[in-house]
Scaffold this active site. Sequence first.
Site, mmCIF file in Angstrom:
data_model
loop_
_atom_site.group_PDB
_atom_site.id
_atom_site.type_symbol
_atom_site.label_atom_id
_atom_site.label_comp_id
_atom_site.label_asym_id
_atom_site.label_seq_id
_atom_site.Cartn_x
_atom_site.Cartn_y
_atom_site.Cartn_z
ATOM 1 N N ILE A 159 19.044 -19.625 11.854
ATOM 2 C CA ILE A 159 19.381 -18.699 10.758
ATOM 3 C C ILE A 159 18.095 -18.514 9.973
ATOM 4 C CG2 ILE A 159 20.786 -18.333 8.702
ATOM 5 C CD1 ILE A 159 22.767 -20.417 9.860
ATOM 6 N N HIS A 160 17.635 -17.281 9.868
ATOM 7 C CA HIS A 160 16.317 -17.021 9.307
ATOM 8 C C HIS A 160 16.440 -16.309 7.977
ATOM 9 C CE1 HIS A 160 12.008 -16.604 9.570
ATOM 10 N NE2 HIS A 160 12.109 -15.327 9.287
ATOM 11 N N PRO A 161 15.638 -16.580 7.001
ATOM 12 C CA PRO A 161 14.692 -17.695 6.924
ATOM 13 C C PRO A 161 15.337 -18.878 6.186
ATOM 14 C CG PRO A 161 14.167 -16.027 5.273
ATOM 15 C CD PRO A 161 15.484 -15.634 5.887
#
Length: 538
Positions: free
Chosen positions: A512-514
């Site tokens: 899962i970014h950021p």
Amino acid sequence: MAAFSRAKHRWKRDNLFRVLTRNLTGKYDYDLVVIGGGSGGLACSKEAALVGQKVAVLDYVEPSVKGTKWGLGGTCVNVGCIPKKLMHQAALLGTAVKDAKKYGWQIPEPIFHDWATMAEAVQNHVRSLNWGHRVQLQDKKVKYLNMRGSLVDEHTVKGVTKAGKETILTAKNIVIATGGRPKYPTNIPGAMEHGITSDDIFWLRKSPGKTLVVGASCILDLPENKEIIIWLQYQKIIVLNSSDVALECAGFLTGIGLDTTVMVRSIALRGFDQQMAVLVTDYMEAYGTKFAWKCIPKKVEKLTSGALQVTWMEINTSKEYQDTYDCILWAVGRAPETKLLGLDKLGVQINKETGKIIVRPDESTSVPNIYAFGDIAEGRPELTPTAIKAGKLLAHRLAGRSSELMNYHSVATTVFTPLEYGCVGLSEEEAEKRHGKDGIEVYHAFYKPLEFTVAERDAGQCYLKVVCEREGDQKILGLHFTGPNAGEVMQGFALSLKCGATYSHLLQTVGIHPTCAEEVIKVNITKRSGLDATVTGC
Ligand code: FAD
């Protein structure tokens, strides 16, 4: 006076009659009587009531040496997890305010922290939880008795109110969940007279001021020659303990702007992965906590100015030093609350070294129908969620609803120091001990939380490592993480370890970014390779 004595006599006769009829008929007042209304005791009693048991719970708080008292709910609610996390949050907000300026917030200088405001808010929240617990017990039809409980026999408990009024309760089963209380060192003049413990710090109305926190794995009472042996025995237990009260308290005191020193006899966070422990204390030092390493206090004196003068010794050089403080906080361990329970009379076995009750995997003690779990029980993690889960499972077993035992393995935990440290599974040292140095692979990374960049905060101690078996799919044995919200990060990974996660699973997972948590599933540098583990790029 004569009327009082007649009433007392009548009461004794009635209680005796109830015990005798119970013994003859096998009928009890309750299916279950729980002694101790903390995390474990409340969970056990409510769950038992839910599955149809008739339940009573006794809870009684002996005021601290300094006279601090609190309500229903035990250590976690009143003098543990809850006030500690809230004060930790107060400290984090102080750092956030500093960060905020870099993010464009115009904050007039100087900013300062008001202890009384924080303490009142925290204490009010705790009181609301006390009230909530009482309401829940009532709603679930659990009889709550604000009494000190002790054992009469394996089916009988005596409750005594603050005023000394006695009540006898009979039950098919008795559960002891009386937890522990902080210890004072006994061999340091002035320690008890002038010092406080974690039972007091959260209830102070005034700021403690300049504080010396003595602890972070410091046992002060032991004769020199016994020390090593006992350390080794303690190590087994401390491996399972969550919070280092000394570091956590020192962390939030520093964070709200107080001059804070931690005195450490040996190493910090004993039982935890030591590489991580060093990162935690390095970060604290960088952010203002002072450390007196390898030192032991010798005496505490109150000066006419009111200041507390502490004399301590550096172990390696035997040199003595002195400084003055406004507050001395002892965080030198906890003692189980067993003394007044009447265990010896019934032959309930305890570990003489730790004072804790010896229990089997089903939480049963050496005496039939008497069970113990939570902080009072030998070899159990001193953690709220384990006490709660163990209590619920025990309630189901006692009601004949299930035979499921509590699984105490791979329990995740987090130390709420200024840089939080979360972990689950084995430390690198323990994994090496069990599997051999060549039997494990350690993947690691030094990463920079995105939030730290604009705030220009040093991320030198933000680190993670995944300790795996070396062969096959590389089953994950332990996972360690220092950084923001470490507890939140670790909870999901704890589930994956329960499901038998491997390093291959990590590689298959999309991040899962950021986030900081995504760094865990991106980790690819082995310690063995000696390559730079600093994460670069996005
Ligand atoms: P307790 O919660 O201690 O409850 C025992 C109750 O029994 C108490 O109310 C006591 O007064 C009562 N009692 C004792 N004797 C008698 C008697 N004879 N009759 C009637 N009542 C009696 N754990 C975490 O998971 N996360 C954390 O972040 C965390 N932080 C902590 C921070 C601090 C400062 C401390 C001290 C502990 C922390 N813990 C944390 C540990 C957690 O609070 C305990 O593990 C947990 O409360 C244990 O629950 P218990 O039910 O065994 O005992």
